[in-house]
Design a protein around this motif. Structure first.
Motif, PDB file in Angstrom:
ATOM      1  N   TYR A  64      -9.703  -9.309  -3.178  1.00 51.20           N
ATOM      2  CA  TYR A  64     -10.127  -7.924  -3.350  1.00 51.20           C
ATOM      3  C   TYR A  64      -8.955  -6.970  -3.135  1.00 51.20           C
ATOM      4  O   TYR A  64      -8.709  -6.061  -3.933  1.00 51.20           O
ATOM      5  CB  TYR A  64     -11.243  -7.605  -2.359  1.00 51.20           C
ATOM      6  N   TYR A  84      -0.853   4.765  -1.322  1.00 52.89           N
ATOM      7  CA  TYR A  84      -2.281   4.777  -0.993  1.00 52.89           C
ATOM      8  C   TYR A  84      -2.473   4.934   0.514  1.00 52.89           C
ATOM      9  O   TYR A  84      -1.698   4.397   1.325  1.00 52.89           O
ATOM     10  CB  TYR A  84      -2.969   3.479  -1.427  1.00 52.89           C
ATOM     11  N   GLU A 128      -6.377  -7.047  -5.945  1.00 55.10           N
ATOM     12  CA  GLU A 128      -6.829  -6.277  -7.111  1.00 55.10           C
ATOM     13  C   GLU A 128      -6.620  -4.783  -6.878  1.00 55.10           C
ATOM     14  O   GLU A 128      -6.146  -4.073  -7.760  1.00 55.10           O
ATOM     15  CB  GLU A 128      -8.299  -6.577  -7.382  1.00 55.10           C
ATOM     16  N   LYS A 129      -6.952  -4.319  -5.656  1.00 51.39           N
ATOM     17  CA  LYS A 129      -6.804  -2.897  -5.327  1.00 51.39           C
ATOM     18  C   LYS A 129      -5.333  -2.476  -5.339  1.00 51.39           C
ATOM     19  O   LYS A 129      -4.993  -1.360  -5.734  1.00 51.39           O
ATOM     20  CB  LYS A 129      -7.401  -2.600  -3.946  1.00 51.39           C
ATOM     21  N   GLU A 160      -8.129   4.957   0.863  1.00 48.82           N
ATOM     22  CA  GLU A 160      -8.147   4.716  -0.577  1.00 48.82           C
ATOM     23  C   GLU A 160      -8.222   3.223  -0.903  1.00 48.82           C
ATOM     24  O   GLU A 160      -8.751   2.834  -1.948  1.00 48.82           O
ATOM     25  CB  GLU A 160      -6.888   5.310  -1.222  1.00 48.82           C
ATOM     26  N   VAL A 161      -7.718   2.389  -0.025  1.00 54.86           N
ATOM     27  CA  VAL A 161      -7.764   0.947  -0.264  1.00 54.86           C
ATOM     28  C   VAL A 161      -9.090   0.358   0.219  1.00 54.86           C
ATOM     29  O   VAL A 161      -9.656  -0.539  -0.408  1.00 54.86           O
ATOM     30  CB  VAL A 161      -6.576   0.237   0.437  1.00 54.86           C
ATOM     31  N   ARG A 163       0.847  -1.206   0.000  1.00 54.72           N
ATOM     32  CA  ARG A 163       0.000   0.000   0.000  1.00 54.72           C
ATOM     33  C   ARG A 163       0.874   1.245   0.000  1.00 54.72           C
ATOM     34  O   ARG A 163       0.633   2.201  -0.757  1.00 54.72           O
ATOM     35  CB  ARG A 163      -0.919  -0.026   1.225  1.00 54.72           C
TER      36      ARG A 163
END
Length: 422
Positions: free
Chosen positions: A49, A17, A52-53, A21-22, A12
């Motif tokens: 998930y 990020y 992907e982020k 934001e995540v 992250r």
């Protein structure tokens, strides 16, 4: 050991990020913070998930650093091999260089594979010194983990590089090193190759007794391990056996072995092998002074070689010329040379075409047709300059010097002789 939560936080922050934001529909900021701090574990669905982020594969979080590096290396080398299999060796070398970024984290096996791949690229490019250097590095890394199959294979590849550089005695030493590993090698095809390559190397060194001994070992091993249907060495073994017999003047036995080799190449649809075997069959008939049969064999060999786009095109042509010279048949010598020229132009084989032009030049010098000799001399010269082949250029300079001496032009004769580079 780094936890999944720590990997999520690290990734992250790499992307710049924030937690907000995540986080989204699948996870709250508080839950994400808890995961990053190791207080809770994400489900597989949530991990997918987050992956992907954060623009990574799920394995980025589930595998350790060594496993991730190994996985990334496998992807890189797979891409590199896709170029290699299409004979795009420069592209393959550029693709494998991506592994340099992760090289320090690679295990010894992957490092060995890295250097072996580079060596194979250089070997196929004909850069045998570079191939030798990289196969040696591969051997060092495989030796660190006692990977005997790859150690033996690397010794063979090092020896092959030396053999192709005409350093036959040094090559023999590495083939013998591979032989010493046979008790520990599991892959039977590697053992068969060791025996065959030792036979070939001894043959090249004119040590025919040892060559035959290792050829017999190779054949016995293939039969013992029932490898006949799993190896492509059989026709090569038959060819070698025939060549050895021919050397010790067992022409009839050589003929039988070359015929067996031809049938096996034919079964495999190997046009190049068929052409070379048929050429050797022709040589046997030539030794037996059955010249008409020999000529038919050489003509057939040429057909196979043309279809297979064989790099070694000239042998049957030269053999035919030898027969016609014995018969004093000048007309057919020229026909053979014209046919060779035509086929090599179609195949765009400039290097061998130069040899034909030199032969035609020498033919016309003998016939005292100096105008045509000069034409073919300059055709040879233009092409040799185009491909920058020093050896062929020297040969042409000497032939032109001889031509102009015969014509009586001493100035040009001396000029071309002075161009010869030592």
């Amino acid at each position: 050991m780094i936890t999944i939560g720590e990997k999520i936080r690290k990734r992250r922050k790499e992307l710049g990020y924030t937690l907000k934001e995540v986080a989204g529909d699948k996870v709250t900021i508080a839950q994400l913070s808890s995961i990053e701090n190791g207080k809770s574990k994400p489900s597989r669905k949530l991990l997918e998930y987050l992956a992907e982020k954060l623009k990574v594969d799920v394995e980025y979080f589930t595998l350790n650093e060594v496993e991730v590096t190994h996985r990334d290396f496998k992807k890189i080398i797979k891409t590199a091999y896709s170029f290699f299999n299409e004979a795009k060796y420069d592209e393959a070398l550029r693709a494998i260089e991506d592994a340099r970024l992760i090289f320090n984290n690679l295990l010894n096996h992957d490092r060995g594979e890295y250097y072996k791949f580079i060596g194979e690229c250089y070997y196929n490019k004909g850069e045998y010194e570079n191939a030798f250097e990289n196969f040696n590095k591969a051997l060092i890394n495989f030796s660190k983990i006692s990977d005997y199959d790859n150690m033996a294979d690397s010794n063979i590849k090092i020896a092959n590089s030396l053999y192709m550089s005409k350093k036959f005695q040094m090559a023999l030493a590495y083939y013998k090193s591979a032989e010493n590993l046979i008790p520990f090698v599991k892959d039977n095809s590697i053992i068969a190759r060791i025996y065959y390559d030792l036979s070939l190397c001894y043959y090249t060194l004119d040590r025919f007794r040892f060559s035959k001994e290792y050829l017999d070992k190779c054949l016995d091993f293939i039969k013992e391990k029932d490898l006949s249907s799993k190896t492509d060495l059989i026709p090569y073994i038959n060819m070698m056996a025939g060549i050895i017999d021919l050397k010790v003047e067992n022409v009839r036995e050589s003929l039988e072995k070359f015929q067996e080799a031809f049938e096996k190449y034919k079964l495999n649809g190997d046009m190049i092998g068929m052409g070379r075997a048929m050429n050797n069959i022709g040589i046997c008939y030539m030794e037996l002074e059955e010249y008409d049969r020999a000529l038919n064999c050489f003509k057939e060999a040429i057909d196979y070689k043309v279809i297979g786009n064989d790099e070694e095109m000239m042998d049957p042509y030269l053999n035919m010329i030898e027969i016609y010279e014995k018969k004093g048949d000048k007309e057919n010598i020229l026909t053979v040379l014209n046919d060779a020229e035509s086929n090599l132009i179609k195949l765009n084989d400039i290097s061998t075409l130069i040899d034909v032009y030199i032969l035609k030049m020498e033919y016309y010098i003998k016939e005292k047709d100096f105008d045509k000799a000069e034409i073919y001399g300059f055709l040879a010269l233009d092409n040799a300059e185009r491909i920058k082949n020093i050896d062929k250029l020297n040969k042409i300079y000497i032939a032109l010097s001889k031509l102009y001496r015969m014509i009586g032009n001493e100035n040009l004769s001396i000029e071309y002789m002075l161009k010869v580079k030592k």
